[in-house]
Design a protein around this motif. Structure first.
Motif, PDB file in Angstrom:
ATOM      1  N   THR A   1       0.788   3.782  -5.833  1.00  0.00           N
ATOM      2  CA  THR A   1       0.565   3.839  -4.394  1.00  0.00           C
ATOM      3  C   THR A   1       0.404   2.459  -3.775  1.00  0.00           C
ATOM      4  N   ALA A   2      -0.219   1.543  -4.501  1.00  0.00           N
ATOM      5  CA  ALA A   2      -0.425   0.194  -3.960  1.00  0.00           C
ATOM      6  C   ALA A   2       0.921  -0.488  -3.703  1.00  0.00           C
ATOM      7  N   ALA A   3       1.842  -0.376  -4.656  1.00  0.00           N
ATOM      8  CA  ALA A   3       3.172  -0.959  -4.457  1.00  0.00           C
ATOM      9  C   ALA A   3       3.911  -0.251  -3.322  1.00  0.00           C
ATOM     10  N   TYR A   4       3.698   1.043  -3.214  1.00  0.00           N
ATOM     11  CA  TYR A   4       4.301   1.825  -2.135  1.00  0.00           C
ATOM     12  C   TYR A   4       3.875   1.276  -0.774  1.00  0.00           C
ATOM     13  N   TRP A   5       2.598   0.934  -0.647  1.00  0.00           N
ATOM     14  CA  TRP A   5       2.096   0.397   0.612  1.00  0.00           C
ATOM     15  C   TRP A   5       2.553  -1.033   0.862  1.00  0.00           C
ATOM     16  N   VAL A   6       2.882  -1.753  -0.167  1.00  0.00           N
ATOM     17  CA  VAL A   6       3.476  -3.078   0.026  1.00  0.00           C
ATOM     18  C   VAL A   6       4.826  -2.952   0.730  1.00  0.00           C
TER      19      VAL A   6
ATOM     20  N   SER B   1      -6.414  -3.575  -3.784  1.00  0.00           N
ATOM     21  CA  SER B   1      -5.359  -3.147  -4.704  1.00  0.00           C
ATOM     22  C   SER B   1      -3.981  -3.427  -4.148  1.00  0.00           C
ATOM     23  N   VAL B   2      -3.819  -3.284  -2.847  1.00  0.00           N
ATOM     24  CA  VAL B   2      -2.525  -3.602  -2.224  1.00  0.00           C
ATOM     25  C   VAL B   2      -2.261  -5.099  -2.303  1.00  0.00           C
ATOM     26  N   ALA B   3      -3.301  -5.913  -2.080  1.00  0.00           N
ATOM     27  CA  ALA B   3      -3.141  -7.365  -2.180  1.00  0.00           C
ATOM     28  C   ALA B   3      -2.775  -7.786  -3.596  1.00  0.00           C
ATOM     29  N   ARG B   4      -3.367  -7.123  -4.607  1.00  0.00           N
ATOM     30  CA  ARG B   4      -3.026  -7.453  -5.996  1.00  0.00           C
ATOM     31  C   ARG B   4      -1.609  -7.008  -6.348  1.00  0.00           C
ATOM     32  N   ALA B   5      -1.153  -5.916  -5.731  1.00  0.00           N
ATOM     33  CA  ALA B   5       0.189  -5.417  -6.020  1.00  0.00           C
ATOM     34  C   ALA B   5       1.272  -6.226  -5.308  1.00  0.00           C
ATOM     35  N   PHE B   6       0.897  -6.963  -4.280  1.00  0.00           N
ATOM     36  CA  PHE B   6       1.887  -7.690  -3.470  1.00  0.00           C
ATOM     37  C   PHE B   6       2.733  -8.653  -4.308  1.00  0.00           C
TER      38      PHE B   6
ATOM     39  N   MET C   1      10.746   2.626  -2.691  1.00  0.00           N
ATOM     40  CA  MET C   1       9.625   3.496  -2.343  1.00  0.00           C
ATOM     41  C   MET C   1       9.675   4.799  -3.131  1.00  0.00           C
ATOM     42  N   ILE C   2      10.870   5.346  -3.308  1.00  0.00           N
ATOM     43  CA  ILE C   2      11.012   6.569  -4.102  1.00  0.00           C
ATOM     44  C   ILE C   2      10.574   6.324  -5.544  1.00  0.00           C
ATOM     45  N   ARG C   3      10.940   5.166  -6.087  1.00  0.00           N
ATOM     46  CA  ARG C   3      10.551   4.834  -7.461  1.00  0.00           C
ATOM     47  C   ARG C   3       9.036   4.697  -7.583  1.00  0.00           C
ATOM     48  N   TYR C   4       8.428   3.968  -6.653  1.00  0.00           N
ATOM     49  CA  TYR C   4       6.976   3.767  -6.720  1.00  0.00           C
ATOM     50  C   TYR C   4       6.225   5.073  -6.486  1.00  0.00           C
ATOM     51  N   ARG C   5       6.728   5.902  -5.618  1.00  0.00           N
ATOM     52  CA  ARG C   5       6.068   7.184  -5.384  1.00  0.00           C
ATOM     53  C   ARG C   5       6.159   8.077  -6.624  1.00  0.00           C
ATOM     54  N   GLY C   6       7.322   8.039  -7.297  1.00  0.00           N
ATOM     55  CA  GLY C   6       7.492   8.845  -8.500  1.00  0.00           C
ATOM     56  C   GLY C   6       6.578   8.421  -9.630  1.00  0.00           C
ATOM     57  N   SER C   7       6.232   7.135  -9.693  1.00  0.00           N
ATOM     58  CA  SER C   7       5.330   6.633 -10.733  1.00  0.00           C
ATOM     59  C   SER C   7       3.877   6.572 -10.261  1.00  0.00           C
ATOM     60  N   PHE C   8       3.595   7.127  -9.080  1.00  0.00           N
ATOM     61  CA  PHE C   8       2.240   7.154  -8.493  1.00  0.00           C
ATOM     62  C   PHE C   8       1.657   5.747  -8.354  1.00  0.00           C
TER      63      PHE C   8
END
Length: 278
Positions: free
Chosen positions: A234-239, A57-62, A225-232
């Motif tokens: 997580t994969a983008a957050y880890w990118v 999922s992290v690779a797809r979000a990259f 990171m704050i934006r991605y965390r607020g929208s849950f």
């Protein structure tokens, strides 16, 4: 005697040579181990997907994160904050370290106060700095400078005191001034320690800039990171976390390269142990 030397040389040449391998092989080999553990933890449901997404999922979000509109500008803003804060904080720390090293009275008067100020968490100062200078880059640079200042200051102060007393006395006997002794003896002796402080200061500058973006910002990787965390997401957050790892590795390599060129005698002794034996 000549025959004995030739015999010992022949014995040394007949010994099997150990194969040398680069230590970076171990670094590269560590990455698949981390990925394997990550995959096992996520596939085995040992951690919630909200907290730790799967590697797939992290690779797809990259590409979705990297090729989003304005991502390059966000990265550039964070890099400017880190670089500006590091240069400012390291410069002030180095100069103050030299100043306090040159005077025992100044050191006794100001070192306790500077050490006490370092005990204040920078995250507490972030809202105050933002209130003073606003949400722009200036506040983030100031926060990064405060975060990295003390590491460079204290290592500079400690390193400048490592000069051999006999060498200092020799400089005095040669009528060298205080600043000549500082630049020609104390600073070269302290350089390995100072570069250690620069490595630590670069890391804390990254932390200071990101924390400041967390507290209040209109751009930067911390803002994303704050934006991605607020929208849950997580994969983008880890990118974004991956980008912080790349920034940290890049700063380490840059400082290491500069140290290798400036403190060349130290790296020569490490890579050529035969010179030490000679």
């Amino acid at each position: 005697m000549r025959t004995e030397q030739m015999a010992s040389l022949a014995v040394e040449q007949s010994k099997p040579r150990r194969r040398k391998f680069s230590p970076y092989i171990l670094t590269v080999a560590f990455a698949p181990i981390i990925l394997a553990v990550w995959w096992v933890v996520t596939e085995g449901r040992m951690a919630s997907a909200i907290l730790l997404p799967t590697p797939e999922s992290v690779a797809r979000a990259f590409p979705r994160v990297v090729f989003a509109d304005g991502f390059g500008a966000q990265v550039s803003r964070t890099l400017i904050e880190i670089a500006g804060g590091f240069v400012l904080g390291a410069s002030i720390g180095f100069l103050l370290g030299m100043l306090l090293s040159s005077s025992s009275r100044l050191r006794a008067a100001y070192l306790p106060a500077l050490s006490a100020l370092e005990a204040i968490p920078t995250v507490i100062l972030a809202p105050i700095i933002i209130a003073w200078v606003g949400f722009g880059i200036e506040g983030k640079v100031m926060q990064a400078a405060l975060a990295c200042f003390y590491a460079v200051f204290i290592t500079t102060l400690s390193g400048l005191g490592l000069a051999e007393p006999n060498a200092v006395n020799l400089m005095r006997s040669l009528k060298a001034s205080r600043w000549q002794t500082m630049w020609k003896l104390r600073v070269p002796t302290a350089l390995p320690v100072i570069f250690g402080g620069l490595q630590l200061g670069a890391t804390t500058a990254i932390i200071g800039a990101i924390v400041s973006e967390f507290i209040g910002s209109t751009g930067g990787l911390g803002y994303l990171m704050i934006r991605y965390r607020g929208s849950f997401d997580t994969a983008a957050y880890w990118v974004i976390i991956f980008f912080f790892l790349v920034i940290g590795l890049a700063t380490y390599l840059i400082i290491w390269y500069v140290e290798k060129r400036v403190v060349f005698w130290r790296h020569t002794a490490i890579t050529r142990p035969d010179l030490e034996k000679a």
